[in-house]
Design a protein around this motif. Sequence first.
Motif, PDB file in Angstrom:
ATOM      1  N   VAL A 672       3.949   2.546  -1.718  1.00 55.30           N
ATOM      2  CA  VAL A 672       3.787   2.060  -3.093  1.00 55.30           C
ATOM      3  C   VAL A 672       2.560   1.159  -3.194  1.00 55.30           C
ATOM      4  O   VAL A 672       1.738   1.292  -4.114  1.00 55.30           O
ATOM      5  N   GLY A 673       2.420   0.256  -2.240  1.00 56.51           N
ATOM      6  CA  GLY A 673       1.333  -0.713  -2.311  1.00 56.51           C
ATOM      7  C   GLY A 673      -0.044  -0.098  -2.204  1.00 56.51           C
ATOM      8  O   GLY A 673      -1.009  -0.608  -2.777  1.00 56.51           O
ATOM      9  N   VAL A 674      -0.159   1.019  -1.479  1.00 54.48           N
ATOM     10  CA  VAL A 674      -1.468   1.640  -1.268  1.00 54.48           C
ATOM     11  C   VAL A 674      -1.776   2.701  -2.308  1.00 54.48           C
ATOM     12  O   VAL A 674      -2.917   2.829  -2.756  1.00 54.48           O
ATOM     13  N   THR A 675      -0.765   3.472  -2.727  1.00 54.68           N
ATOM     14  CA  THR A 675      -1.051   4.650  -3.557  1.00 54.68           C
ATOM     15  C   THR A 675      -0.582   4.519  -4.997  1.00 54.68           C
ATOM     16  O   THR A 675      -0.765   5.455  -5.781  1.00 54.68           O
ATOM     17  N   SER A 676       0.026   3.398  -5.387  1.00 54.99           N
ATOM     18  CA  SER A 676       0.409   3.224  -6.784  1.00 54.99           C
ATOM     19  C   SER A 676      -0.829   3.265  -7.679  1.00 54.99           C
ATOM     20  O   SER A 676      -1.908   2.793  -7.293  1.00 54.99           O
ATOM     21  N   ILE A 677      -0.685   3.823  -8.873  1.00 59.36           N
ATOM     22  CA  ILE A 677      -1.817   3.845  -9.792  1.00 59.36           C
ATOM     23  C   ILE A 677      -2.223   2.433 -10.188  1.00 59.36           C
ATOM     24  O   ILE A 677      -3.345   2.215 -10.666  1.00 59.36           O
ATOM     25  N   ALA A 678      -1.333   1.459  -9.965  1.00 58.51           N
ATOM     26  CA  ALA A 678      -1.663   0.066 -10.289  1.00 58.51           C
ATOM     27  C   ALA A 678      -2.769  -0.470  -9.399  1.00 58.51           C
ATOM     28  O   ALA A 678      -3.442  -1.443  -9.752  1.00 58.51           O
TER      29      ALA A 678
END
Length: 810
Positions: A672-678
């Motif tokens: 989540v931390g690396v690939t989230s659009i955020a």
Amino acid sequence: MGGWTAFLPDLTDADRRQVEAGLTEADAQIRAVLHVASTYHWGSSPTDIPKWTAVASWPAEQRRSAALAMHLKSCTSSIPIALNEVVRSLTDGDLPWTRSDLVWCLDVAGRGAEYDNGAHLELPAIIAARLAPAELVDLVPALEGLTNELLNDYFISVNTRRRAVLLIGQAIDRATGRRLPSRLLHGGDAFGPLVRAELGAALAAPGVPELLTHCASLDKPAAPAKWQRRVDELLDTTPGGTAAVRSVLEAFAAHCRPLHDDSDRLLRGLVWALSRQPDEQATDLLARVTAAAAAAPRQASGFPHAQKTAVAAIQLLAARDGDAPVRTLARLAVTVRNKAVQSRVQAALTHLGALRGWSLSEVMELAIDDHGLDSEGRLRTPVGPYEATVDVTGEKARLTFARDGDPLKGVPAQVREAYGHELGQLRDLVKRVGASLVAERQRLEGLLSEERTWSYADWSSRFLAHPITGPYARRLLWETSADGDRWTAGLPQRHGEGWTIVDRDGRGVPGDRVRLWHPIRATTDEILAWREHVLATGLTQPFKQAFREVYLLTPAEERTHTYSNRFAAHILRYRQANALMRVRGWQAGYLGTWDGGYDSEATKSFGGGAWRASFHHHLVADEDPHSYDARYCSTDQVRFVLRDGATWQPAPVVDVPAVVFSEAMRDVDLFVGVTSIATDPEWADRGEDRFHGYWHSAASAALTQSAEVRRDALARLLPRLTIADRLNLGDRYLHVRGNVRDYRIHLGSGNIMMAPNDAYLCIVPGRDRTGRLHLPFDDDPMLSTILSKAIMLAADDTITDATVLRQLAR
């Protein structure tokens, strides 16, 4: 259809009339029979209905015309695949086929449409197989062209394609007098022509084609007893049989490229033939073939070069004696990403360990190949007047040369010209050492989810004195205990000829049992003290350990009981997420807009294989209904299962060991931390509104555990920067005072907001600006990104990038 039709001779009008005579009448008769057949259940063959008995009694010429009529129908309209059997039934017996019949069938097939039932291939393949060689000679170019086109036509069912290639290949072989069957080692991949060119004479020797044909007939990973007896007979009665088997497998081990399915089937039989040989050389070759077959090109998303061969070879290798099976299977356990092959590797290692009295984790540990390096990770060998050295520097292997003790730059010209073979072997060794280093780093990090202990002697020899493991193990924290109850942490330090564990003050820590340190078992004060020590001593750990995130069970997860929703409802960039899952050792089916492709479950083993976590994620449909690209996925639950013999049983999250739960959740947090659009700095400029709310909430959300650890690392690193007086670390943001504007960088997403109105500033990460600042680990790219952005923004009056300047001036 392809260009093979250009090789077809023209039919005279008289020949065409002769072929097509009675076609209309035969078509009407067949249609009447098939109309009756359509009233029956299509799950059975239309030739099983009572009405078909009349067809079976038709005269040969009538059945011939009916088969030609069916062929014409199959090439002009899509018909059920069950009707392929109609053509086969019609052609039973000795029918008066002619060369003109075959040319006409090929011409019709070449001009007609292609359908996935492969019905257009049935009749030409049957006729070609029954004509005399003299009638086929001038048709060989067309037949070979058709065969080459079929080899990689995966829109046709496998069995239909294989049947057509077999029959047409037999016709070509009879017409050309070839000893080695055309369907073996064909041009469907680069491997077949290579082996034919190199080993053609040996493969065509008496008895060898029959041996290869038998090997290609093995339909399943496990060879039946009858098949094995036949292969033994062929090996015993064929003088060059054993040598041919080994030569083909040697060529594949060196070739190491993806195989056509037919070549894969052949090699599967060949590894079974090789397994009949008990010698050590056969074991070594089987190990190399197993590694080559299970390997995968990067663009193939983990699909092996030869899956059928790999699955069979893994089973056979595990039954062999010696070190090669253990080393090969252990390496595959941490490098193979394909689910089917990985499960076979794990089962084989478990079986092998049981035979030798080892746990699966210990099998992996004892299997690490030292590649002939000494305990310092070095191998010296003379090459002509030079001395070549292969050594492990940091986490990489390198090759250097010296003459009379003086180091040289690059490879000497004399070595390249006169010692090419030796140079090739050394370069291959460097490549193999590098692969072992990558695999060993992954294995060591996996030990963090286990509760294993070692005797001091085993720990010292297996970890610190090992040339591959040592470069990592010497930079990790370990704990030692004398009674198995009270554990004290420390770092390895050389002591005379051996190793000892010392605390932060350099004092030796007594104890006869050792285990790998994990922060989940330490107090907060101890964790903070070790983090400070790692920074102060300039130690760079191979992966996060002192700064490792800890994920403890929450009340919400206790209430959900069987799953965790901690990282659910995030939007990830799917391709990047899937690639990261595979890098971290998770196995997952690829998402896509096909049946069953909208949901996926990524799985990974923890705790030495006793536990398995599953991370559920779903395809987010593209706004464009005509797009088939899997661009985004949404995250869902994380669940756990416990191994129970050969099966897995669902487990409540409260029963999952703390280290297993923490390590699994750490990986999901990483996804989540690396690939989230955020975390995508360019997202706001893409004009996609459907995730607008998620992007803004996630881009400034409360910090996850990984971001909290990042914050702690920054708290220790920032005072060491020359711009420390321009930085202020808050709960969620790093505040930066520039000369043009003030900024705040979110510690989770890395997104930047500008004062005074919180306008978003897009800066795409580029060159690392952290300079010589020591980082305690290198597996958190966001930490480097945040530091680079802070250094850049603190001197915002020197920025020259036009896109950034336009944003600052708004």
